[in-house]
Motif scaffolding. Structure first.
Motif, PDB file in Angstrom:
ATOM      1  N   ARG A  68       0.841  -1.194   0.000  1.00 23.03           N
ATOM      2  CA  ARG A  68       0.000   0.000   0.000  1.00 23.03           C
ATOM      3  C   ARG A  68       0.877   1.245   0.000  1.00 23.03           C
ATOM      4  O   ARG A  68       1.865   1.318   0.726  1.00 23.03           O
ATOM      5  N   PHE A  69       0.500   2.205  -0.823  1.00 18.95           N
ATOM      6  CA  PHE A  69       1.262   3.438  -0.982  1.00 18.95           C
ATOM      7  C   PHE A  69       0.356   4.630  -0.681  1.00 18.95           C
ATOM      8  O   PHE A  69      -0.568   4.916  -1.453  1.00 18.95           O
ATOM      9  N   PRO A  70       0.575   5.320   0.439  1.00 20.52           N
ATOM     10  CA  PRO A  70      -0.261   6.468   0.795  1.00 20.52           C
ATOM     11  C   PRO A  70       0.160   7.726   0.036  1.00 20.52           C
ATOM     12  O   PRO A  70       1.343   8.072  -0.020  1.00 20.52           O
ATOM     13  N   ILE A  71      -0.807   8.389  -0.563  1.00 20.33           N
ATOM     14  CA  ILE A  71      -0.551   9.542  -1.429  1.00 20.33           C
ATOM     15  C   ILE A  71      -1.317  10.752  -0.906  1.00 20.33           C
ATOM     16  O   ILE A  71      -2.492  10.658  -0.546  1.00 20.33           O
ATOM     17  N   SER A  72      -0.661  11.902  -0.874  1.00 20.99           N
ATOM     18  CA  SER A  72      -1.319  13.171  -0.583  1.00 20.99           C
ATOM     19  C   SER A  72      -1.695  13.826  -1.902  1.00 20.99           C
ATOM     20  O   SER A  72      -0.868  13.937  -2.812  1.00 20.99           O
ATOM     21  N   ARG A 113       8.619  18.232   7.640  1.00 24.09           N
ATOM     22  CA  ARG A 113       8.077  16.902   7.352  1.00 24.09           C
ATOM     23  C   ARG A 113       6.780  16.679   8.127  1.00 24.09           C
ATOM     24  O   ARG A 113       5.805  16.149   7.595  1.00 24.09           O
ATOM     25  N   TRP A 114       6.755  17.097   9.399  1.00 27.27           N
ATOM     26  CA  TRP A 114       5.531  16.954  10.193  1.00 27.27           C
ATOM     27  C   TRP A 114       4.388  17.770   9.591  1.00 27.27           C
ATOM     28  O   TRP A 114       3.254  17.299   9.495  1.00 27.27           O
ATOM     29  N   VAL A 115       4.683  18.990   9.159  1.00 29.31           N
ATOM     30  CA  VAL A 115       3.650  19.833   8.556  1.00 29.31           C
ATOM     31  C   VAL A 115       3.067  19.163   7.315  1.00 29.31           C
ATOM     32  O   VAL A 115       1.844  19.142   7.107  1.00 29.31           O
ATOM     33  N   VAL A 116       3.924  18.584   6.505  1.00 29.32           N
ATOM     34  CA  VAL A 116       3.496  18.013   5.222  1.00 29.32           C
ATOM     35  C   VAL A 116       2.829  16.644   5.388  1.00 29.32           C
ATOM     36  O   VAL A 116       1.844  16.336   4.710  1.00 29.32           O
ATOM     37  N   THR A 117       3.350  15.817   6.313  1.00 33.00           N
ATOM     38  CA  THR A 117       2.896  14.424   6.382  1.00 33.00           C
ATOM     39  C   THR A 117       2.159  14.071   7.667  1.00 33.00           C
ATOM     40  O   THR A 117       1.467  13.044   7.719  1.00 33.00           O
ATOM     41  N   GLY A 118       2.343  14.859   8.727  1.00 36.31           N
ATOM     42  CA  GLY A 118       1.759  14.504  10.019  1.00 36.31           C
ATOM     43  C   GLY A 118       2.706  13.736  10.907  1.00 36.31           C
ATOM     44  O   GLY A 118       2.345  13.354  12.028  1.00 36.31           O
ATOM     45  N   ILE A 159      -0.165   4.053   6.977  1.00 34.73           N
ATOM     46  CA  ILE A 159      -0.882   4.547   5.799  1.00 34.73           C
ATOM     47  C   ILE A 159      -1.433   5.959   5.994  1.00 34.73           C
ATOM     48  O   ILE A 159      -1.852   6.595   5.031  1.00 34.73           O
ATOM     49  N   CYS A 160      -1.448   6.446   7.232  1.00 39.85           N
ATOM     50  CA  CYS A 160      -1.896   7.819   7.477  1.00 39.85           C
ATOM     51  C   CYS A 160      -0.831   8.845   7.112  1.00 39.85           C
ATOM     52  O   CYS A 160      -1.112  10.043   7.058  1.00 39.85           O
ATOM     53  N   ILE A 161       0.398   8.370   6.895  1.00 35.17           N
ATOM     54  CA  ILE A 161       1.531   9.251   6.604  1.00 35.17           C
ATOM     55  C   ILE A 161       1.911   9.084   5.142  1.00 35.17           C
ATOM     56  O   ILE A 161       2.470   8.052   4.751  1.00 35.17           O
ATOM     57  N   PRO A 162       1.617  10.058   4.285  1.00 37.46           N
ATOM     58  CA  PRO A 162       1.889   9.885   2.843  1.00 37.46           C
ATOM     59  C   PRO A 162       3.378   9.783   2.538  1.00 37.46           C
ATOM     60  O   PRO A 162       4.216  10.362   3.232  1.00 37.46           O
ATOM     61  N   THR A 163       3.685   9.040   1.489  1.00 38.57           N
ATOM     62  CA  THR A 163       5.062   8.916   1.020  1.00 38.57           C
ATOM     63  C   THR A 163       5.272   9.619  -0.316  1.00 38.57           C
ATOM     64  O   THR A 163       6.388   9.669  -0.814  1.00 38.57           O
TER      65      THR A 163
END
Length: 278
Positions: A115-119, A186-191, A200-204
């Motif tokens: 699984r690949f999480p995407i923003s 990184r936290w601002v962008v991904t959480g 999976i809540c953290i996009p790559t």
């Protein structure tokens, strides 16, 4: 985009008739669904296995989303049985909203999957809002202890800007942020302030659609078939962090106290939260 599919999604979500105050939220839904349907299009997977690089805009997005997630070679693609995608994402463990908008599930011939999480972002301006939190939450999630850094951030939050900072305080805030600046962004962008490939809540990766104005996907002269395209780009998280933090020469931007982020506030949260754009 020169695509009838995207035009139909705009009609499905009634974008042309929405009040200005909610059109941006609905555009987010449009582009998330757009990405889901692109990834799940079986024709694109079949085409990619033949080495067919047809210049369809949606097929191009499909290939770029695979490549940015390190699925780019024919041997990689031949091992894929199907691709599923979804957009309802659970909240993070901290109960904050996930930064992931679309999950790409790649199912391989042997039955295994990844699984690949995407923003998925869309905006009519160069910088988009990524996070809006009170300083207590920011410090807890990033790991900033009690002290001068938190004090200065709280002052910025109360004043809704650095208007009451002395030059020395501005420099001090930048100095205190410097050792954690990349983790902060990184936290601002991904959480998450660190990479979290199994969450999976953290996009790559990120796909960002640049719109000229809120309701426009493209300008179409139907009779003449004339299309004028908008821009989009896909990034790894590190690539996107670099676009925020570094100038064209690769040096740290001075803005945002060395983070490159815009520190602002959203309507209704002035003095209570800081909003970060990048």
């Amino acid at each position: 985009m020169n695509t009838e599919h995207l035009d139909n999604l705009y009609k499905e979500f009634d974008i042309a008739n929405l009040p200005f105050g909610i059109v941006h939220d609905k555009l987010g839904d449009v582009y998330e669904k757009y990405c889901v349907e692109i990834l799940e299009n079986p024709q694109f997977l079949t085409m990619s296995k033949t080495g067919n690089y047809y210049t369809n805009q949606e097929y191009k997005i499909f290939l770029e989303l695979l490549a940015i997630n390190s699925i780019g070679t024919l041997s990689d693609i031949f091992n894929i049985k199907e691709i599923k995608a979804s957009d309802p994402i659970p909240p993070r463990m901290s109960h904050g909203l996930s930064k992931t908008d679309v999950i790409m599930k790649v199912i391989y011939n042997d039955g295994t999957y990844k699984r690949f999480p995407i923003s998925c972002k869309q905006s009519t301006v160069p910088k988009v809002a990524f996070a809006e939190f009170d300083v207590d939450t920011i410090c807890r999630e990033i790991g900033i202890p009690e002290g001068r850094l938190k004090y200065l951030m709280e002052k910025h939050q109360r004043d809704a800007s650095a208007i009451n900072f002395t030059a020395a305080e501005k420099q001090e805030l930048a100095n205190l942020l410097r050792p954690i600046a990349r983790n902060f962004v990184r936290w601002v962008v991904t959480g998450s302030p660190v990479e979290a490939p199994d969450n999976i809540c953290i996009p790559t990766s990120i796909i960002k659609f640049d719109l000229r104005k809120p309701r426009d996907r493209y300008d179409i002269d139907v009779e003449n078939g004339d299309f004028s395209f908008q821009n989009y780009k896909v990034y790894t998280i590190d690539q996107y962090i670099d676009t925020i933090m570094l100038n064209k020469k690769g040096n740290i931007k001075p803005g945002g106290f060395g983070t490159g982020l815009s520190w602002t506030y959203a309507t209704g949260s002035k003095g209570k939260k800081i909003q970060f754009k990048g």
